[in-house]
Design a protein around this motif. Structure first.
Motif, PDB file in Angstrom:
ATOM      1  N   LYS A 201       0.992  -1.277  -0.031  1.00 51.85           N
ATOM      2  CA  LYS A 201      -0.121   0.098   0.092  1.00 51.85           C
ATOM      3  C   LYS A 201       0.986   1.460  -0.117  1.00 51.85           C
ATOM      4  N   TYR A 202       2.237   1.209   0.231  1.00 52.90           N
ATOM      5  CA  TYR A 202       3.021   2.273   0.212  1.00 52.90           C
ATOM      6  C   TYR A 202       3.744   2.659  -1.107  1.00 52.90           C
ATOM      7  N   LYS A 203       3.402   1.713  -1.888  1.00 45.10           N
ATOM      8  CA  LYS A 203       3.767   1.953  -3.413  1.00 45.10           C
ATOM      9  C   LYS A 203       2.862   2.895  -4.021  1.00 45.10           C
ATOM     10  N   LYS A 204       3.570   3.644  -5.169  1.00 45.58           N
ATOM     11  CA  LYS A 204       2.499   4.656  -5.548  1.00 45.58           C
ATOM     12  C   LYS A 204       1.734   3.861  -6.886  1.00 45.58           C
ATOM     13  N   VAL A 205       0.534   3.948  -6.628  1.00 43.44           N
ATOM     14  CA  VAL A 205      -0.223   3.213  -7.821  1.00 43.44           C
ATOM     15  C   VAL A 205      -1.424   4.211  -8.222  1.00 43.44           C
ATOM     16  N   SER A 206      -1.981   4.316  -9.345  1.00 38.86           N
ATOM     17  CA  SER A 206      -3.048   5.353  -9.669  1.00 38.86           C
ATOM     18  C   SER A 206      -3.948   4.687 -10.636  1.00 38.86           C
ATOM     19  N   LYS A 207      -5.317   5.074 -10.838  1.00 39.14           N
ATOM     20  CA  LYS A 207      -6.123   4.628 -11.506  1.00 39.14           C
ATOM     21  C   LYS A 207      -5.900   5.079 -12.792  1.00 39.14           C
ATOM     22  N   GLY A 208      -5.691   4.238 -13.862  1.00 40.13           N
ATOM     23  CA  GLY A 208      -5.204   4.393 -15.211  1.00 40.13           C
ATOM     24  C   GLY A 208      -3.920   3.874 -15.593  1.00 40.13           C
ATOM     25  N   ASP A 209      -3.161   3.671 -14.541  1.00 42.29           N
ATOM     26  CA  ASP A 209      -1.940   3.034 -14.870  1.00 42.29           C
ATOM     27  C   ASP A 209      -1.614   1.819 -15.852  1.00 42.29           C
ATOM     28  N   THR A 210      -0.934   1.877 -16.561  1.00 45.16           N
ATOM     29  CA  THR A 210      -0.854   0.492 -17.509  1.00 45.16           C
ATOM     30  C   THR A 210       0.018  -0.696 -16.811  1.00 45.16           C
ATOM     31  N   ILE A 211      -0.474  -1.752 -16.687  1.00 42.70           N
ATOM     32  CA  ILE A 211      -0.058  -3.077 -16.309  1.00 42.70           C
ATOM     33  C   ILE A 211       0.873  -3.808 -17.391  1.00 42.70           C
ATOM     34  N   VAL A 212       2.174  -4.126 -17.367  1.00 38.70           N
ATOM     35  CA  VAL A 212       2.762  -5.133 -18.489  1.00 38.70           C
ATOM     36  C   VAL A 212       3.613  -6.116 -17.789  1.00 38.70           C
TER      37      VAL A 212
END
Length: 279
Positions: A201-212
Protein backbone atom coordinates in the motif's frame (compact mmCIF):
# COMPACT_ATOMS: atom_id res chain seq x y z
CA UNK A 1 -43.90 -41.48 -73.52
CA UNK A 2 -47.31 -42.40 -74.99
CA UNK A 3 -48.99 -41.68 -71.66
CA UNK A 4 -47.28 -38.27 -71.41
CA UNK A 5 -48.47 -37.40 -74.93
CA UNK A 6 -52.03 -38.45 -74.06
CA UNK A 7 -51.90 -36.29 -70.90
CA UNK A 8 -50.79 -33.22 -72.90
CA UNK A 9 -53.58 -33.78 -75.44
CA UNK A 10 -56.20 -34.08 -72.70
CA UNK A 11 -54.96 -30.93 -70.98
CA UNK A 12 -54.35 -28.93 -74.16
CA UNK A 13 -57.01 -26.39 -73.23
CA UNK A 14 -55.37 -25.64 -69.90
CA UNK A 15 -51.91 -25.30 -71.39
CA UNK A 16 -53.25 -23.07 -74.19
CA UNK A 17 -54.87 -20.87 -71.53
CA UNK A 18 -51.53 -20.57 -69.65
CA UNK A 19 -49.66 -19.66 -72.83
CA UNK A 20 -52.23 -17.01 -73.83
CA UNK A 21 -52.25 -15.65 -70.27
CA UNK A 22 -48.47 -15.23 -70.32
CA UNK A 23 -48.63 -13.52 -73.70
CA UNK A 24 -51.33 -11.15 -72.40
CA UNK A 25 -49.34 -10.29 -69.27
CA UNK A 26 -46.25 -9.70 -71.38
CA UNK A 27 -48.20 -7.40 -73.69
CA UNK A 28 -49.61 -5.44 -70.74
CA UNK A 29 -46.16 -4.81 -69.29
CA UNK A 30 -44.61 -4.12 -72.69
CA UNK A 31 -47.14 -1.70 -74.22
CA UNK A 32 -48.36 0.16 -71.09
CA UNK A 33 -45.97 2.72 -69.65
CA UNK A 34 -47.09 2.42 -66.04
CA UNK A 35 -46.96 -1.39 -65.94
CA UNK A 36 -43.68 -1.39 -67.86
CA UNK A 37 -42.11 1.03 -65.38
CA UNK A 38 -43.47 -0.98 -62.45
CA UNK A 39 -42.02 -4.23 -63.84
CA UNK A 40 -38.69 -2.59 -64.65
CA UNK A 41 -38.29 -1.06 -61.17
CA UNK A 42 -39.43 -4.22 -59.37
CA UNK A 43 -37.14 -6.51 -61.33
CA UNK A 44 -34.20 -4.14 -60.87
CA UNK A 45 -34.86 -3.93 -57.14
CA UNK A 46 -35.01 -7.72 -56.85
CA UNK A 47 -31.83 -8.13 -58.88
CA UNK A 48 -30.07 -5.47 -56.81
CA UNK A 49 -31.04 -7.15 -53.54
CA UNK A 50 -29.93 -10.51 -54.86
CA UNK A 51 -26.58 -9.13 -55.99
CA UNK A 52 -26.17 -7.35 -52.66
CA UNK A 53 -26.66 -10.60 -50.73
CA UNK A 54 -24.25 -12.43 -53.02
CA UNK A 55 -21.67 -9.69 -52.51
CA UNK A 56 -22.09 -9.87 -48.73
CA UNK A 57 -21.44 -13.61 -48.81
CA UNK A 58 -18.35 -13.09 -50.96
CA UNK A 59 -17.13 -10.32 -48.65
CA UNK A 60 -17.60 -12.53 -45.58
CA UNK A 61 -15.51 -15.33 -47.08
CA UNK A 62 -12.91 -12.81 -48.23
CA UNK A 63 -12.70 -11.41 -44.70
CA UNK A 64 -11.63 -14.81 -43.41
CA UNK A 65 -8.72 -14.78 -45.83
CA UNK A 66 -7.94 -11.14 -45.04
CA UNK A 67 -7.88 -11.88 -41.30
CA UNK A 68 -5.39 -14.69 -41.82
CA UNK A 69 -3.16 -12.47 -43.95
CA UNK A 70 -3.35 -9.67 -41.37
CA UNK A 71 -2.51 -12.06 -38.54
CA UNK A 72 0.62 -13.20 -40.39
CA UNK A 73 1.59 -9.60 -41.09
CA UNK A 74 1.00 -8.65 -37.47
CA UNK A 75 3.23 -11.52 -36.35
CA UNK A 76 6.01 -10.20 -38.59
CA UNK A 77 5.60 -6.68 -37.17
CA UNK A 78 5.60 -8.01 -33.61
CA UNK A 79 8.88 -9.82 -34.36
CA UNK A 80 10.38 -6.55 -35.54
CA UNK A 81 9.06 -4.83 -32.41
CA UNK A 82 10.80 -7.36 -30.16
CA UNK A 83 14.05 -6.77 -32.05
CA UNK A 84 13.73 -2.98 -31.69
CA UNK A 85 13.17 -3.36 -27.94
CA UNK A 86 16.30 -5.46 -27.62
CA UNK A 87 18.29 -2.85 -29.57
CA UNK A 88 17.56 -0.17 -26.98
CA UNK A 89 20.85 0.81 -25.39
CA UNK A 90 21.60 0.95 -21.70
CA UNK A 91 22.34 4.43 -20.19
CA UNK A 92 24.83 6.44 -22.21
CA UNK A 93 27.65 5.91 -19.68
CA UNK A 94 27.43 2.16 -20.33
CA UNK A 95 27.09 1.50 -24.09
CA UNK A 96 25.39 -1.80 -24.85
CA UNK A 97 25.07 -3.66 -28.13
CA UNK A 98 22.89 -6.78 -28.28
CA UNK A 99 24.10 -9.82 -30.20
CA UNK A 100 22.12 -11.10 -33.17
CA UNK A 101 21.00 -14.08 -31.08
CA UNK A 102 19.53 -11.77 -28.45
CA UNK A 103 17.95 -9.51 -31.06
CA UNK A 104 16.18 -12.52 -32.53
CA UNK A 105 15.44 -14.17 -29.19
CA UNK A 106 11.68 -14.08 -29.68
CA UNK A 107 9.88 -15.33 -32.77
CA UNK A 108 6.11 -15.20 -33.25
CA UNK A 109 3.87 -17.67 -35.06
CA UNK A 110 0.24 -16.77 -35.84
CA UNK A 111 -2.48 -19.29 -34.95
CA UNK A 112 -6.27 -19.43 -35.08
CA UNK A 113 -8.41 -20.32 -32.06
CA UNK A 114 -10.55 -23.41 -32.66
CA UNK A 115 -12.22 -23.68 -29.25
CA UNK A 116 -12.08 -21.54 -26.14
CA UNK A 117 -13.93 -21.03 -22.87
CA UNK A 118 -14.21 -17.81 -20.86
CA UNK A 119 -16.83 -18.38 -18.15
CA UNK A 120 -15.51 -21.45 -16.28
CA UNK A 121 -13.20 -21.09 -13.28
CA UNK A 122 -10.43 -22.77 -15.30
CA UNK A 123 -10.46 -21.70 -18.95
CA UNK A 124 -8.45 -23.05 -21.88
CA UNK A 125 -8.01 -22.46 -25.61
CA UNK A 126 -7.27 -24.85 -28.45
CA UNK A 127 -5.28 -23.43 -31.38
CA UNK A 128 -4.61 -24.84 -34.86
CA UNK A 129 -0.82 -25.14 -34.54
CA UNK A 130 1.20 -27.97 -32.97
CA UNK A 131 4.53 -29.83 -32.97
CA UNK A 132 4.65 -29.74 -36.78
CA UNK A 133 4.63 -25.93 -36.64
CA UNK A 134 7.37 -25.70 -34.02
CA UNK A 135 5.03 -25.15 -31.08
CA UNK A 136 6.12 -26.60 -27.72
CA UNK A 137 4.66 -26.67 -24.18
CA UNK A 138 5.75 -23.69 -22.11
CA UNK A 139 5.56 -21.13 -24.93
CA UNK A 140 3.77 -17.84 -24.29
CA UNK A 141 0.62 -16.95 -26.20
CA UNK A 142 -0.32 -13.31 -26.82
CA UNK A 143 -2.83 -11.37 -28.92
CA UNK A 144 -2.37 -8.17 -30.91
CA UNK A 145 -3.40 -6.27 -27.78
CA UNK A 146 -1.98 -8.22 -24.83
CA UNK A 147 -1.33 -11.49 -23.01
CA UNK A 148 -3.48 -14.60 -23.55
CA UNK A 149 -1.92 -17.64 -21.83
CA UNK A 150 0.66 -20.43 -22.04
CA UNK A 151 0.88 -23.61 -24.14
CA UNK A 152 0.60 -26.66 -21.86
CA UNK A 153 0.32 -29.55 -24.35
CA UNK A 154 0.61 -30.21 -28.09
CA UNK A 155 -0.26 -32.74 -30.78
CA UNK A 156 1.06 -32.73 -34.34
CA UNK A 157 -1.40 -30.04 -35.47
CA UNK A 158 -3.07 -28.63 -32.35
CA UNK A 159 -2.09 -27.10 -29.01
CA UNK A 160 -3.86 -26.57 -25.70
CA UNK A 161 -3.35 -23.19 -24.01
CA UNK A 162 -4.07 -22.39 -20.38
CA UNK A 163 -5.76 -18.99 -20.39
CA UNK A 164 -4.99 -15.98 -18.22
CA UNK A 165 -8.65 -16.44 -17.25
CA UNK A 166 -7.78 -19.45 -15.12
CA UNK A 167 -7.77 -19.40 -11.32
CA UNK A 168 -4.68 -21.65 -11.14
CA UNK A 169 -2.65 -19.44 -13.50
CA UNK A 170 -0.70 -16.29 -12.60
CA UNK A 171 1.57 -13.93 -14.53
CA UNK A 172 4.39 -11.76 -13.20
CA UNK A 173 3.76 -8.12 -14.01
CA UNK A 174 4.77 -4.57 -13.21
CA UNK A 175 3.41 -1.05 -13.32
CA UNK A 176 4.80 0.40 -16.53
CA UNK A 177 5.50 3.92 -15.27
CA UNK A 178 7.57 2.98 -12.20
CA UNK A 179 8.39 -0.74 -12.49
CA UNK A 180 6.64 -1.77 -9.25
CA UNK A 181 6.27 -5.56 -9.30
CA UNK A 182 3.26 -7.75 -8.60
CA UNK A 183 1.45 -10.61 -10.25
CA UNK A 184 -1.77 -10.92 -12.21
CA UNK A 185 -4.34 -13.52 -11.20
CA UNK A 186 -7.95 -14.06 -12.26
CA UNK A 187 -10.53 -14.26 -9.48
CA UNK A 188 -12.94 -16.36 -11.54
CA UNK A 189 -15.66 -13.77 -12.08
CA UNK A 190 -15.54 -11.26 -14.93
CA UNK A 191 -13.63 -12.32 -18.09
CA UNK A 192 -12.51 -8.71 -18.58
CA UNK A 193 -11.00 -8.09 -15.13
CA UNK A 194 -8.05 -9.58 -13.20
CA UNK A 195 -6.40 -8.75 -9.88
CA UNK A 196 -2.91 -7.25 -9.64
CA UNK A 197 -1.64 -8.61 -6.35
CA UNK A 198 1.14 -8.26 -3.76
CA UNK A 199 1.68 -4.54 -4.27
CA UNK A 200 2.39 -2.79 -0.96
CA UNK A 201 0.00 0.00 0.00
CA UNK A 202 3.04 2.27 0.32
CA UNK A 203 3.82 1.91 -3.40
CA UNK A 204 2.44 4.58 -5.70
CA UNK A 205 -0.39 3.26 -7.89
CA UNK A 206 -2.97 5.34 -9.73
CA UNK A 207 -6.16 4.57 -11.58
CA UNK A 208 -5.34 4.44 -15.30
CA UNK A 209 -1.82 3.03 -14.83
CA UNK A 210 -0.78 0.47 -17.45
CA UNK A 211 0.24 -3.00 -16.30
CA UNK A 212 2.74 -4.98 -18.43
CA UNK A 213 4.71 -8.20 -18.04
CA UNK A 214 7.78 -7.88 -15.83
CA UNK A 215 11.46 -8.46 -16.62
CA UNK A 216 11.39 -11.53 -14.35
CA UNK A 217 8.69 -13.42 -16.22
CA UNK A 218 9.59 -17.01 -17.03
CA UNK A 219 7.00 -17.31 -19.81
CA UNK A 220 6.27 -13.93 -21.42
CA UNK A 221 8.76 -11.45 -22.85
CA UNK A 222 8.96 -8.25 -20.84
CA UNK A 223 6.66 -5.26 -21.46
CA UNK A 224 3.83 -7.23 -23.09
CA UNK A 225 0.62 -5.24 -22.33
CA UNK A 226 -1.73 -6.76 -19.76
CA UNK A 227 -4.28 -4.11 -18.91
CA UNK A 228 -5.05 -0.84 -17.18
CA UNK A 229 -5.83 -0.17 -13.50
CA UNK A 230 -9.61 0.29 -13.35
CA UNK A 231 -10.27 0.19 -9.61
CA UNK A 232 -8.05 0.86 -6.62
CA UNK A 233 -8.47 0.19 -2.89
CA UNK A 234 -6.82 -1.41 0.14
CA UNK A 235 -7.01 -5.11 1.05
CA UNK A 236 -8.76 -6.16 4.27
CA UNK A 237 -5.40 -6.94 5.88
CA UNK A 238 -4.43 -3.28 5.43
CA UNK A 239 -1.00 -4.02 3.97
CA UNK A 240 -1.56 -4.30 0.21
CA UNK A 241 -3.37 -2.46 -2.56
CA UNK A 242 -6.58 -4.03 -3.88
CA UNK A 243 -6.06 -3.47 -7.62
CA UNK A 244 -8.53 -4.43 -10.35
CA UNK A 245 -7.09 -4.45 -13.88
CA UNK A 246 -9.18 -4.21 -17.05
CA UNK A 247 -7.55 -6.55 -19.57
CA UNK A 248 -6.53 -5.25 -22.98
CA UNK A 249 -7.25 -8.64 -24.58
CA UNK A 250 -10.96 -9.13 -25.28
CA UNK A 251 -11.32 -12.89 -24.87
CA UNK A 252 -14.98 -13.02 -25.92
CA UNK A 253 -14.14 -11.86 -29.44
CA UNK A 254 -10.61 -13.27 -29.74
CA UNK A 255 -10.00 -15.25 -32.98
CA UNK A 256 -6.26 -15.13 -33.68
CA UNK A 257 -3.28 -15.37 -31.34
CA UNK A 258 0.53 -15.39 -31.57
CA UNK A 259 2.69 -18.09 -30.04
CA UNK A 260 6.02 -16.70 -28.79
CA UNK A 261 9.08 -18.92 -29.26
CA UNK A 262 12.04 -18.08 -27.02
CA UNK A 263 15.05 -19.25 -29.04
CA UNK A 264 17.36 -18.94 -26.02
CA UNK A 265 15.17 -20.77 -23.50
CA UNK A 266 17.26 -23.97 -23.50
CA UNK A 267 20.46 -22.01 -22.82
CA UNK A 268 18.73 -20.03 -20.08
CA UNK A 269 17.40 -23.19 -18.40
CA UNK A 270 20.80 -24.86 -18.60
CA UNK A 271 22.44 -21.91 -16.85
CA UNK A 272 19.75 -21.78 -14.16
CA UNK A 273 20.08 -25.51 -13.50
CA UNK A 274 23.80 -24.97 -12.88
CA UNK A 275 23.16 -22.53 -10.00
CA UNK A 276 24.55 -24.08 -6.79
CA UNK A 277 21.85 -25.19 -4.39
CA UNK A 278 22.15 -23.87 -0.85
CA UNK A 279 22.48 -26.53 1.82
Amino acid sequence: MYQLLQFLIRQRGFFLFIVLELISIGAVFTYNNYQHAFYFNTSNSFAANLLSQVEKIKTYHNLLEVNEVLSQENARLQNELFQLRNKQNAPSELPYFASQAVLRQYQLSAAKIIVQSTHASQNYLTIDKGFRDGIRPGMAVISSTGIVGKVISCTENLSLVISVLNTINSVSGKIKKNGELGFVKWSGWQPEVVDFMDVSKYKKVSKGDTIVTSDYNSVFPRDIPIGVVAKLGIKDDGNFHDIKVLLFTKFNTLQYVYVVKNTLISQQQKLEEAIPKSE
